[in-house]
Design a protein around this motif. Structure first.
Motif, PDB file in Angstrom:
ATOM      1  N   SER A 296      -1.375   7.456   4.852  1.00 52.50           N
ATOM      2  CA  SER A 296      -1.797   8.235   3.681  1.00 52.50           C
ATOM      3  C   SER A 296      -0.823   8.155   2.514  1.00 52.50           C
ATOM      4  N   PRO A 297       0.517   8.249   2.734  1.00 53.36           N
ATOM      5  CA  PRO A 297       1.438   8.250   1.583  1.00 53.36           C
ATOM      6  C   PRO A 297       1.356   7.003   0.714  1.00 53.36           C
ATOM      7  N   ILE A 298       0.979   5.852   1.280  1.00 52.18           N
ATOM      8  CA  ILE A 298       0.937   4.629   0.468  1.00 52.18           C
ATOM      9  C   ILE A 298      -0.485   4.180   0.195  1.00 52.18           C
ATOM     10  N   ARG A 299      -1.483   4.951   0.655  1.00 46.11           N
ATOM     11  CA  ARG A 299      -2.867   4.591   0.393  1.00 46.11           C
ATOM     12  C   ARG A 299      -3.125   4.663  -1.113  1.00 46.11           C
ATOM     13  N   GLY A 300      -3.743   3.655  -1.636  1.00 45.30           N
ATOM     14  CA  GLY A 300      -3.990   3.605  -3.074  1.00 45.30           C
ATOM     15  C   GLY A 300      -2.941   2.845  -3.852  1.00 45.30           C
ATOM     16  N   SER A 301      -1.797   2.551  -3.216  1.00 45.22           N
ATOM     17  CA  SER A 301      -0.732   1.822  -3.920  1.00 45.22           C
ATOM     18  C   SER A 301      -0.685   0.349  -3.528  1.00 45.22           C
ATOM     19  N   LEU A 302      -1.602  -0.058  -2.645  1.00 44.93           N
ATOM     20  CA  LEU A 302      -1.603  -1.434  -2.161  1.00 44.93           C
ATOM     21  C   LEU A 302      -2.705  -2.236  -2.836  1.00 44.93           C
ATOM     22  N   ASP A 303      -2.541  -3.545  -2.809  1.00 49.37           N
ATOM     23  CA  ASP A 303      -3.527  -4.434  -3.410  1.00 49.37           C
ATOM     24  C   ASP A 303      -3.649  -5.697  -2.575  1.00 49.37           C
ATOM     25  N   THR A 304      -4.778  -6.371  -2.719  1.00 51.97           N
ATOM     26  CA  THR A 304      -4.977  -7.639  -2.029  1.00 51.97           C
ATOM     27  C   THR A 304      -3.914  -8.645  -2.466  1.00 51.97           C
ATOM     28  N   GLY A 305      -3.365  -9.361  -1.501  1.00 50.84           N
ATOM     29  CA  GLY A 305      -2.314 -10.334  -1.789  1.00 50.84           C
ATOM     30  C   GLY A 305      -0.913  -9.787  -1.645  1.00 50.84           C
ATOM     31  N   GLN A 306      -0.774  -8.483  -1.422  1.00 47.85           N
ATOM     32  CA  GLN A 306       0.559  -7.886  -1.322  1.00 47.85           C
ATOM     33  C   GLN A 306       1.180  -8.190   0.039  1.00 47.85           C
ATOM     34  N   VAL A 307       2.488  -8.399   0.035  1.00 44.26           N
ATOM     35  CA  VAL A 307       3.225  -8.701   1.259  1.00 44.26           C
ATOM     36  C   VAL A 307       3.718  -7.386   1.861  1.00 44.26           C
ATOM     37  N   VAL A 308       3.461  -7.194   3.159  1.00 43.76           N
ATOM     38  CA  VAL A 308       3.765  -5.929   3.823  1.00 43.76           C
ATOM     39  C   VAL A 308       4.409  -6.190   5.181  1.00 43.76           C
ATOM     40  N   TRP A 309       4.980  -5.110   5.734  1.00 44.17           N
ATOM     41  CA  TRP A 309       5.498  -5.142   7.097  1.00 44.17           C
ATOM     42  C   TRP A 309       4.502  -4.421   8.007  1.00 44.17           C
ATOM     43  N   VAL A 310       4.218  -5.036   9.160  1.00 43.72           N
ATOM     44  CA  VAL A 310       3.284  -4.448  10.123  1.00 43.72           C
ATOM     45  C   VAL A 310       3.895  -4.564  11.520  1.00 43.72           C
ATOM     46  N   PRO A 311       3.450  -3.709  12.456  1.00 47.92           N
ATOM     47  CA  PRO A 311       3.931  -3.866  13.836  1.00 47.92           C
ATOM     48  C   PRO A 311       3.144  -4.955  14.559  1.00 47.92           C
ATOM     49  N   LEU A 312       3.862  -5.783  15.284  1.00 43.00           N
ATOM     50  CA  LEU A 312       3.225  -6.828  16.094  1.00 43.00           C
ATOM     51  C   LEU A 312       4.077  -7.042  17.333  1.00 43.00           C
ATOM     52  N   ARG A 313       3.491  -6.771  18.485  1.00 37.11           N
ATOM     53  CA  ARG A 313       4.201  -6.891  19.770  1.00 37.11           C
ATOM     54  C   ARG A 313       5.494  -6.073  19.766  1.00 37.11           C
ATOM     55  N   GLY A 314       5.428  -4.892  19.184  1.00 36.45           N
ATOM     56  CA  GLY A 314       6.553  -3.978  19.219  1.00 36.45           C
ATOM     57  C   GLY A 314       7.646  -4.250  18.209  1.00 36.45           C
ATOM     58  N   LYS A 315       7.458  -5.224  17.309  1.00 40.36           N
ATOM     59  CA  LYS A 315       8.473  -5.553  16.317  1.00 40.36           C
ATOM     60  C   LYS A 315       7.826  -5.649  14.939  1.00 40.36           C
ATOM     61  N   PRO A 316       8.602  -5.401  13.867  1.00 40.79           N
ATOM     62  CA  PRO A 316       8.031  -5.570  12.528  1.00 40.79           C
ATOM     63  C   PRO A 316       7.805  -7.043  12.218  1.00 40.79           C
ATOM     64  N   ALA A 317       6.668  -7.331  11.623  1.00 39.65           N
ATOM     65  CA  ALA A 317       6.333  -8.704  11.248  1.00 39.65           C
ATOM     66  C   ALA A 317       5.800  -8.699   9.818  1.00 39.65           C
ATOM     67  N   LEU A 318       6.016  -9.808   9.133  1.00 41.16           N
ATOM     68  CA  LEU A 318       5.503  -9.940   7.770  1.00 41.16           C
ATOM     69  C   LEU A 318       4.006 -10.220   7.798  1.00 41.16           C
ATOM     70  N   GLY A 319       3.323  -9.730   6.789  1.00 39.65           N
ATOM     71  CA  GLY A 319       1.905 -10.009   6.647  1.00 39.65           C
ATOM     72  C   GLY A 319       1.502  -9.971   5.193  1.00 39.65           C
ATOM     73  N   VAL A 320       0.347 -10.543   4.906  1.00 42.21           N
ATOM     74  CA  VAL A 320      -0.211 -10.538   3.547  1.00 42.21           C
ATOM     75  C   VAL A 320      -1.599  -9.920   3.617  1.00 42.21           C
TER      76      VAL A 320
END
Length: 827
Positions: free
Chosen positions: A37-61
């Motif tokens: 919720s705190p960052i909802r509305g501040s993101l856009d398509t094409g933005q680079v983000v950190w996400v959890p993957l297999r218990g570790k942070p991973a880069l994503g677009v």
């Protein structure tokens, strides 16, 4: 009954479909995450983000934002990358196209467009969202963390755990849910800040008479005026250090001019650029009739933004670079950028010199050999529009240049344009796609075009522009202008080394080659000796039992390197000391074969007075780059260059008049359908390094199979004759361009497991083609040419079909498999 007051529903997308680093290859393969919720509305398509993957942070677009929840709970994404990074809509679409064409993951394709350093490891940091809070609203543990952040400011999660003596496992999520804190992920060990440098320019052209009494200040003004005409950046600025070096002035003189309001100063991040100061300003030569015809066609395409590729087929030294320069100049006048690609980093410096001599500080060089700060600063400068001309290898294709109007692939035939890791793209195909999408002009230049490109030109898919003659030095005409003269290509003689052996000559150098080298040294000219193998001995063999010393992990012969006193595997870099006896029977070992080190030794033995420079991968690694070796040759500090294929790559070496190919057969008989093409290109290209400033140059090609059509055609500088033979071979045996190939490679420490997986993949590929009604055949499953690499066995399946495009969607891509669409080699 009264109606309750209506509330406006939250229409902000709550779900992000993200291309994630480490996700499976093939197709989009997007993963869905909930947006906190705190960052909802501040993101856009094409933005680079950190996400959890297999218990570790991973880069994503972020590829898509929506409100269509799946039937299962979603993990929340972590945070946007800080500092913010994003890809454009056009880049996202290009990455989707690349992922499909290369059977790779969408993230692998998108990563090519990201700023340097984005892929570094991330660390979570905590910060308060509101510095004013009531401790009574939180638990004691939560209050302690809030107090710590209020005192310290933004703090890494690791530091907060250490300070509070707890893992904060439940505290951090609870405070995030309450909106009291936010977690941001930052690159661990930020990229070192690029050093700053000062750039200066004249405020106006009016200069006070009083400067005549200050000669150093006057020299600075004169230099700035001159540089502004040919070597300033897009805003008219010039590096301060360049001006001080050229005038001999001190900083005090500059400071005085700033106080007088005559010049202005800005500070910028240091970025690797080419000032061209060694060459000085470039003079624009008159075009030959063939160049004029080619330029007319290119200029018409620039005007109409016609992206149909041009194949600029010109013999070595025919003036292809001058046409690149004119096209780039046309683009700069019309506010368009140029991307100029070369096969390897080593060639970037010389090409950049040519462009910088014409365009000054508007030229940047971008490649992986730069330090992280240099790459990042250069990337930012290109994105800001300060460097509208970008020179580099295939990765420069993804530079953030504005309004690209020209893309050049020099030496378009070179296999280095194909990437050997995911995504396995070919720069030529990506350049065509980018040109179509941006309306840019694409020029593919080569003296030995790839068979596929020349075949397409014959069928009208590519515009063919021919430069059949070399351009010699300009000569004055009766009206005072300068016109270019034509130069002959160097004479090529093929020496049958079987006859040399019959005559008792056991040297690496035939008698004609020794005579050529002796004459070249007497005339104080330069020579190149080519052997496309490193090391001293390519095979170490027991003369008693026949045992060959092989790499224990790759099953290929070890090569002896005398300078390291090591036996080295050229596939996995395994090394061991030289052995005194055969490990099988204890017999004596003999060292057979030859590499560049043995050629260097033979040259020094026969001509002890000669200054010999070895130019191969080992020498480049020791020197740190190829640029220093190139400068030695350009300054005339060496007489003979002994090298591998690295010395054949498009270099302009005015003093070289003699070429010796020690063994033309090294790659000719390998079990690969491109072996003949590679041999012809290598021989033609290395011959083209000679005689670029005057007549009388000569090339000696030594071979044990001199009758082969690739060698005979290279000796005659006959590309058309070679193409005729090669295209018949490809048609008869069903190889590209008549079909397309896809290579599936599997590795495992068990040979049986490899065979089983390869058989299963073959069945899946056959089923995939049957379901779509696409004709195809399979080569294999079978062990690869190198059956074992780094301790793992290799099996491969080659799919061959005229309609590969119809099979790309849903192509079987299993974990552990390497997929190479349109491979440049089957070895």
């Amino acid at each position: 009954m009264s109606e309750s007051p209506s509330t406006t529903p939250d229409t902000t997308p709550a779900i992000a479909d993200i291309a994630v680093s480490g996700a499976r290859s093939g197709g989009d393969r997007l993963l869905s995450y909930a947006i906190p919720s705190p960052i909802r509305g501040s993101l856009d398509t094409g933005q680079v983000v950190w996400v959890p993957l297999r218990g570790k942070p991973a880069l994503g677009v972020i590829a898509r934002l929506h409100d269509e929840p799946p039937s299962f709970p979603l993990k929340p994404m972590l945070a946007p990358v800080d500092p913010q990074a994003r890809v454009s809509t056009d880049q996202l679409e290009t990455a989707r196209w690349m992922a499909r064409q290369t059977a790779s993951s969408l993230y692998d394709a998108l990563s090519l467009f990201l700023p340097p350093g984005t892929s570094h490891r991330a660390r979570p940091y905590l910060r308060l969202t509101n510095p004013v809070f009531d401790p009574g609203d939180f638990t004691p543990a939560q209050g302690r963390l809030l107090t710590l952040l209020a005192d310290r400011g933004e703090t890494s999660l690791e530091a907060a755990r250490t300070a509070l003596g707890t893992k904060l496992t439940s505290v951090v999520p609870a405070l995030e849910e309450a909106g009291a804190i936010a977690t941001v992920y930052r690159v661990s060990g930020h990229l070192p800040k690029p050093r700053r440098e000062r750039w200066i320019r004249l405020r106006n052209d009016s200069v006070p008479e009083a400067l005549k009494r200050a000669p150093l200040q006057e020299a600075i003004v004169y230099t700035l005026r001159r540089r502004a005409r040919f070597a300033a950046d897009a805003d008219g600025f010039v590096p301060e250090t360049d001006v001080l070096d050229q005038t001999g002035a001190h900083r005090a003189s500059l400071t005085a001019l700033v106080r007088k309001g005559i010049i202005e100063v800005v500070e910028r991040d240091y970025a690797l650029r080419w000032s061209g100061s060694d060459r000085g300003p470039d003079s624009v030569p008159e075009l030959t009739p063939a160049q004029t015809d080619a330029w007319t066609a290119i200029e018409r395409a620039l005007l109409t933004r016609d992206s149909t590729p041009f194949l600029l087929y010109g013999v070595t030294g025919s003036g292809k670079t001058e046409l690149y320069l004119r096209a780039a100049a046309w683009g700069l006048r019309h506010g368009r950028s140029a991307l100029v690609l070369v096969p390897e980093i080593a060639l970037s410096s010389q090409v950049a010199d040519r462009f910088a001599a014409r365009f000054g500080d508007q030229v940047a060089v971008l490649h992986s050999g730069l330090s992280d700060p240099e790459r990042y600063a250069t990337w930012l400068g290109i994105a800001a529009g300060r460097y509208p001309v970008v020179v580099g290898p295939r990765s420069a294709l993804f530079a953030p240049a504005r309004n690209v109007g020209l893309i050049v692939l020099d030496e378009e035939h070179d296999p280095a344009y194909k990437q050997d890791s995911a995504p396995r793209y070919h720069a030529r195909a990506v350049a065509e796609h980018l040109a179509r999408s941006s309306g840019a002009v694409l020029i593919l230049g080569s003296a030995t075009p790839s068979v596929e490109s020349f075949w397409r030109a014959q069928h009208g898919d590519v515009h063919l522009l021919a430069l059949p003659q070399r351009v010699g030095p300009g000569l004055s005409t009766t009206d005072g202008s300068r016109a270019s003269t034509a130069l002959e290509l160097p004479k090529v003689d093929v020496v049958d080394m079987r006859l040399e052996l019959h005559r008792g000559n056991t040297s690496l150098f035939s008698v004609p080659l020794q005579e050529l080298l002796a004459g070249t040294l007497r005339r104080k000219e330069q020579a190149i000796l080519l052997l496309n193998r490193r090391g001293l001995a390519t095979v170490v063999l027991c003369r008693a039992c026949g045992t060959t010393l092989q790499c224990p992990y790759c099953d290929i012969p070890l090569v002896y390197h005398r300078d390291r006193e090591r036996l080295v595997c050229h596939r996995c870099d395994y090394r061991e000391g030289p052995r005194r006896a055969c490990p099988t029977c204890g017999g004596a070992l003999d060292y057979f074969g030859a590499g560049t080190q043995r050629v260097e030794g033979e040259m020094r033995r026969l001509f002890p007075e000669a200054r010999v420079l070895r130019w191969d991968q080992d020498a480049v690694r020791r020197a740190g780059s190829s640029q220093g070796l190139l400068r030695q040759v350009e300054r005339g500090e060496t007489d003979v260059v002994v090298g591998t294929q690295m010395v054949s790559k498009g270099f302009d070496l005015p003093r070289v008049t003699a070429i010796g190919v020690v063994n033309a057969d090294t790659g000719l008989h390998l079990p690969d359908f491109r072996s003949g093409e590679r041999t012809f290109s290598l021989l033609t290209q290395v011959a083209g390094r000679a005689g670029r400033r005057g007549p009388g140059s000569r090339v000696i090609v030594q071979s044990y199979t001199p009758e082969h059509y690739a060698i005979q055609a290279a000796a005659q500088h006959d590309y058309d004759g070679f193409f005729s033979e090669e295209i018949d071979f490809r048609r008869q045996h069903r190889y590209p361009p008549f079909v397309r190939l896809a290579r599936f490679l599997y590795r495992n420490r068990s040979d049986a497991a490899c065979a089983k997986s390869a058989d299963q993949m073959a069945r899946k590929l056959a089923s995939h083609a049957r379901e779509r009604g696409v004709p195809m055949d399979l080569l294999g499953p079978a062990p690869a040419f190198a059956s074992r690499v780094r301790g793992e066995y290799q099996w491969q399946v080659i799919l061959r079909t005229p309609d590969l495009e119809l099979l790309l969607d849903g192509l079987p891509v299993e974990p552990g498999w390497i997929v190479d669409i349109d491979p440049q080699s089957l070895l």
